[in-house]
Motif scaffolding. Structure first.
Motif, PDB file in Angstrom:
ATOM      1  N   LEU A   1      32.395   5.461 -14.880  1.00 46.80           N
ATOM      2  CA  LEU A   1      31.659   4.279 -15.498  1.00 46.80           C
ATOM      3  C   LEU A   1      31.468   4.291 -16.788  1.00 46.80           C
ATOM      4  O   LEU A   1      31.317   3.082 -17.421  1.00 46.80           O
ATOM      5  N   SER A   2      30.675   5.462 -17.008  1.00 46.68           N
ATOM      6  CA  SER A   2      30.039   5.541 -18.356  1.00 46.68           C
ATOM      7  C   SER A   2      31.339   5.515 -19.443  1.00 46.68           C
ATOM      8  O   SER A   2      30.977   4.863 -20.610  1.00 46.68           O
ATOM      9  N   LEU A   3      32.332   6.171 -19.360  1.00 44.52           N
ATOM     10  CA  LEU A   3      33.358   6.204 -20.242  1.00 44.52           C
ATOM     11  C   LEU A   3      33.960   4.867 -20.233  1.00 44.52           C
ATOM     12  O   LEU A   3      34.426   4.338 -21.514  1.00 44.52           O
ATOM     13  N   VAL A   4      34.297   3.963 -19.094  1.00 44.21           N
ATOM     14  CA  VAL A   4      34.687   2.676 -19.134  1.00 44.21           C
ATOM     15  C   VAL A   4      33.909   1.799 -19.826  1.00 44.21           C
ATOM     16  O   VAL A   4      34.370   1.113 -20.902  1.00 44.21           O
ATOM     17  N   PHE A   5      32.543   1.772 -19.786  1.00 45.30           N
ATOM     18  CA  PHE A   5      31.589   0.930 -20.514  1.00 45.30           C
ATOM     19  C   PHE A   5      31.497   1.509 -21.886  1.00 45.30           C
ATOM     20  O   PHE A   5      31.610   0.503 -22.930  1.00 45.30           O
ATOM     21  N   GLY A   6      31.571   2.770 -22.106  1.00 44.00           N
ATOM     22  CA  GLY A   6      31.433   3.213 -23.499  1.00 44.00           C
ATOM     23  C   GLY A   6      32.599   2.730 -24.323  1.00 44.00           C
ATOM     24  O   GLY A   6      32.465   2.152 -25.799  1.00 44.00           O
TER      25      GLY A   6
ATOM     26  N   CYS B   1      23.439   7.896 -21.003  1.00 39.03           N
ATOM     27  CA  CYS B   1      22.576   7.255 -19.765  1.00 39.03           C
ATOM     28  C   CYS B   1      23.093   7.530 -18.702  1.00 39.03           C
ATOM     29  O   CYS B   1      22.548   7.627 -17.658  1.00 39.03           O
ATOM     30  N   GLY B   2      24.375   7.833 -18.526  1.00 34.08           N
ATOM     31  CA  GLY B   2      24.863   8.014 -17.376  1.00 34.08           C
ATOM     32  C   GLY B   2      24.522   9.470 -17.040  1.00 34.08           C
ATOM     33  O   GLY B   2      24.443   9.633 -15.733  1.00 34.08           O
ATOM     34  N   LEU B   3      24.750  10.175 -18.011  1.00 32.19           N
ATOM     35  CA  LEU B   3      23.927  11.767 -17.167  1.00 32.19           C
ATOM     36  C   LEU B   3      22.625  11.766 -16.973  1.00 32.19           C
ATOM     37  O   LEU B   3      22.442  12.393 -15.983  1.00 32.19           O
ATOM     38  N   LEU B   4      21.730  11.027 -17.803  1.00 33.84           N
ATOM     39  CA  LEU B   4      20.236  10.741 -17.200  1.00 33.84           C
ATOM     40  C   LEU B   4      20.252  10.062 -15.959  1.00 33.84           C
ATOM     41  O   LEU B   4      19.292  10.719 -15.124  1.00 33.84           O
ATOM     42  N   LEU B   5      20.949   9.554 -15.850  1.00 32.96           N
ATOM     43  CA  LEU B   5      20.707   8.436 -14.405  1.00 32.96           C
ATOM     44  C   LEU B   5      21.417   9.266 -13.461  1.00 32.96           C
ATOM     45  O   LEU B   5      20.778   9.258 -12.175  1.00 32.96           O
TER      46      LEU B   5
ATOM     47  N   TRP C   1      31.406  13.852  -6.152  1.00 31.05           N
ATOM     48  CA  TRP C   1      32.297  12.547  -6.598  1.00 31.05           C
ATOM     49  C   TRP C   1      31.149  11.561  -7.073  1.00 31.05           C
ATOM     50  O   TRP C   1      31.971  10.692  -7.806  1.00 31.05           O
ATOM     51  N   MET C   2      29.933  11.517  -6.829  1.00 31.65           N
ATOM     52  CA  MET C   2      29.164  10.641  -7.262  1.00 31.65           C
ATOM     53  C   MET C   2      28.761  10.652  -8.861  1.00 31.65           C
ATOM     54  O   MET C   2      28.927   9.775  -9.634  1.00 31.65           O
ATOM     55  N   PHE C   3      28.934  11.799  -9.364  1.00 29.27           N
ATOM     56  CA  PHE C   3      28.775  12.415 -10.679  1.00 29.27           C
ATOM     57  C   PHE C   3      29.973  12.002 -11.390  1.00 29.27           C
ATOM     58  O   PHE C   3      29.976  11.536 -12.400  1.00 29.27           O
ATOM     59  N   ALA C   4      31.143  12.153 -10.720  1.00 36.29           N
ATOM     60  CA  ALA C   4      32.550  11.590 -11.217  1.00 36.29           C
ATOM     61  C   ALA C   4      32.646  10.071 -11.596  1.00 36.29           C
ATOM     62  O   ALA C   4      32.998   9.645 -12.525  1.00 36.29           O
ATOM     63  N   LEU C   5      32.208   9.559 -10.412  1.00 36.71           N
ATOM     64  CA  LEU C   5      31.967   8.073 -10.539  1.00 36.71           C
ATOM     65  C   LEU C   5      31.046   7.649 -11.678  1.00 36.71           C
ATOM     66  O   LEU C   5      31.461   6.660 -12.349  1.00 36.71           O
ATOM     67  N   SER C   6      29.795   8.322 -11.799  1.00 37.52           N
ATOM     68  CA  SER C   6      28.944   7.718 -13.036  1.00 37.52           C
ATOM     69  C   SER C   6      29.481   7.994 -14.299  1.00 37.52           C
ATOM     70  O   SER C   6      29.429   7.214 -15.084  1.00 37.52           O
TER      71      SER C   6
END
Length: 664
Positions: A22-27, A367-371, A14-19
């Motif tokens: 958020l990455s999609l929202v900001f992108g 960045c989302g994947l790396l973080l 679920w933390m990966f899903a959240l990340s």
């Protein structure tokens, strides 16, 4: 921390899903250039513009300004058109590369002799005639148009995007554009405000004077091209630049990074809407300005205008033709046109690549994947912080380098803000999980402490069965007294919640030393002899040594140290007459002084093999008599202040077989 890592791994999906979310929202927000990210990108552009400002004078443009001095000397605006014509003639005599007039003459000159003739004819039916005046000077507007034609000046017009103005003159531009025009999506003007026909019809070159402010009121991006009725029109500065270069055509070229406008050997970056990002010199004064008064009076130095693009405009404060720029500087309209012309000649306009939006989306996902990966792999908070810092600093350095070296501005607000948000959430998550893990560990430690203490206390209880619930009652008395002392502000540095809890856990060990007293003395049904009492009194030291011996095997968090103080000093007296060491006053540890009050009270109200229980009231009376001798006054006072609470504890843990049930 291994437990923390295991907790994080369990929560990884679920933390990966959240990340990723958020990455999609900001992108997508960056792709759509939403207002908050747009604002941050503008701030970034402003800072880069100031950092890489061109700290030099503009050498290829000159502003001729109808300023306050000109108006004061030659009359208020509007001037007669023949005076404007004279100003243009004087400018032309200085051999500039091009002349552009940043003034709209949308109404007839009412001081013209021809206009006066028409007014008298319309209002009074009188025909005025003039003698000795050349025909071309009887019509000021026609004369100005004639001069603009003679000097090849570029005239101004204004395009409306949301209103319709009737076309009062020809819409000649004097220059044209070809090439990949279909690649552009130029704003389509719905109307045009032009100079009156007498002027516009004789003006061979023209350009629009529209400016564009961002939502914060700052001019950063200026339009170079607009469309009206299917014809592409240049801005005033662009038309003047093309005149200075001797060009009649510009070429639009479409490329991977975006469209470009080719003017001879110059390749100028524009966006799909025909706009350009300004790159200004350090200060408005870097764009030289001359007063129209100096030009008309011949006071201008020789060569001041030669070979330059001259922008003629009105800069007097009352006209409010001023624009705030990315540098924080305020430019007049003519100076802004001059700045654009200088950028065109220097090919120093700033480009935003066409792929900037998709690139931000890709960077957000990367960045989302790396973080996410770094969050679960790096157990060290420091290494994760280094990763987050790298993901912020590296794009900033690359973006700064591109701007300074190539004039390319990369909007990076989306991915950078995402890194800040995700790294902040990651660090908060780590802290919360670590704190919860620590809380669970502390609870387990406290349970271990309690089990250890209760096990040790149980040993003493098996040797002295008559004590019954004495251990429980004194434990709760001690905590109640300590909390009352804390409530009244006594020993605030020592009586912390942690200390009081440890005091509560340690109190049951106060009589553990009795395991070293022989049964014949410990269980004797009567008063002890002096020799027996001496042996009995050794239980305090026995208890201290037993606890310290156990504590010596603990490497960290030696919670038994307080229990040793209680066991060894709870029979000491405030006046120094107690045992085993005859300590007095504050030399007795606070824990021992509190325990003395609790222990003696419970002994008084309980049955012992050598006595019957005393009543609660009688016990308190006896204890008041020991105030200042056996007991520290403030501790006894705290005990007496919570009498109802003490009674409740005694009833809760009373000995069913003793007299306490009857007497309390």
């Amino acid at each position: 921390m291994n437990s923390v890592a295991s907790v994080l791994r369990r929560r990884a999906p679920w933390m990966f899903a959240l990340s990723l979310g958020l990455s999609l929202v900001f992108g997508v927000g960056a792709l759509l250039d939403v207002a908050p990210l747009q604002h941050l990108n503008r701030l970034s552009y402003d800072q880069l513009s100031r950092f890489f400002t061109l700290d030099r004078d503009a050498t290829r443009v000159q502003v001729v300004s109808i300023d306050e001095a000109s108006l004061a000397a030659l009359g208020q605006w509007p001037w007669p058109r023949y005076r404007v014509a004279e100003l243009l003639s004087r400018v032309a005599e200085a051999q500039p590369a091009a002349i552009a007039v940043d003034i709209l003459f949308s109404e007839p000159d009412r001081t013209s002799l021809k206009a006066l003739q028409q007014t008298f004819q319309d209002d009074f039916g009188v025909q005025l005639s003039f003698s000795g005046v050349p025909a071309d000077l009887q019509d000021n507007d026609g004369y100005l148009g004639h001069v603009m034609d003679q000097v090849g000046a570029v005239g101004a017009r204004f395009f409306a995007l949301d209103k319709s103005f009737s076309v009062t003159g020809g819409l000649r531009t004097g220059v044209g554009f070809e090439g990949a025009l279909d690649a552009l999506h130029l704003p389509e003007a719905s109307g045009v405000l032009d100079s009156i026909p007498a002027i516009a019809s004789q003006t061979r070159f023209s350009g629009f004077i529209n400016s564009q402010r961002d939502s914060d009121g700052v001019v950063r991006r200026v339009p170079l091209l607009m469309s009206h009725q299917g014809i592409v029109h240049p801005s005033l500065a662009l038309a003047a630049t093309m005149r200075a270069l001797g060009l009649t055509h510009g070429v639009i070229e479409s490329g991977f990074v975006g469209p470009s406008l080719l003017l001879g050997h110059l390749r100028l970056p524009i966006d799909d809407q025909g706009q350009a990002l300004l790159r200004l010199n350090a200060d408005a004064e870097r764009y030289p300005r001359s007063s129209a008064l100096d030009v008309l009076s011949g006071a201008l130095p020789d060569g001041a205008l030669r070979g330059k693009i001259v922008l003629v405009g009105v800069s007097a404060a009352g006209f409010n033709d001023f624009h705030t720029t990315a540098l924080g500087q305020v430019f007049s309209g003519a100076r802004l046109q001059a700045a654009l012309a200088q950028d065109l000649l220097d090919a120093s306009l700033v480009r935003v690549p066409r792929f900037a939006g998709p690139l931000q989306l890709a960077l957000c996902l990367l960045c989302g994947l790396l973080l996410s990966f770094g969050f679960f792999v790096n157990r060290s908070q420091g290494r994760f912080a280094l990763l987050a810092t790298t993901l912020i600093v590296a794009p900033l350095l690359v973006g700064t380098w591109l701007f300074g070296a190539y004039g390319i501005f990369m909007p990076l607000a989306g991915p950078l803000l995402l890194v800040v948000v995700l790294s902040g959430l990651a660090m908060v998550t780590r802290i919360v999980v670590a704190q919860r893990h620590e809380q669970r560990w502390r609870k387990r430690l406290e349970r271990s402490r309690q089990v250890t203490i209760e096990s040790m206390a149980a040993v003493a209880e098996t040797r002295d069965p008559e004590t019954g619930a004495h251990i429980k009652r004194t434990q709760y008395y001690v905590r109640a007294i300590a909390e009352e002392l804390r409530r009244t502000g006594q020993d605030p540095d020592l009586l912390t919640p942690e200390y009081i809890q440890l005091l509560f856990l340690s109190a049951p060990l106060h009589d553990i030393g009795k395991v070293g007293v022989p049964d014949a003395i410990l269980l004797k049904p009567g008063r002890l002899t002096a020799e027996e009492m001496a042996v009995m009194q050794k239980h305090a030291e026995f208890g201290r040594q037993i606890i310290l011996n156990t504590a010596s095997h603990l490497e960290d968090d030696n919670f038994l140290a307080l229990a040793a103080d209680i066991a060894g000093t709870h029979h000491e007296k405030w006046d120094g007459t107690g045992y085993p060491n005859g300590l007095a006053g504050t030399d007795i540890p606070l824990s021992g002084r509190i325990m003395a009050v609790a222990d003696i009270y419970d002994a008084l109200i309980s049955r012992r093999c050598y006595k019957e229980p005393f009543s609660h009231e009688h016990s308190l009376e006896l204890m008041r008599g020991l105030r200042g001798s056996t007991f520290e006054p403030r501790i006894l006072d705290a005990f007496l202040a919570i009498e109802p609470q003490i009674l409740a504890i005694a009833k809760r843990f009373r000995d069913e077989s003793s007299g306490t049930r009857r007497l309390l």
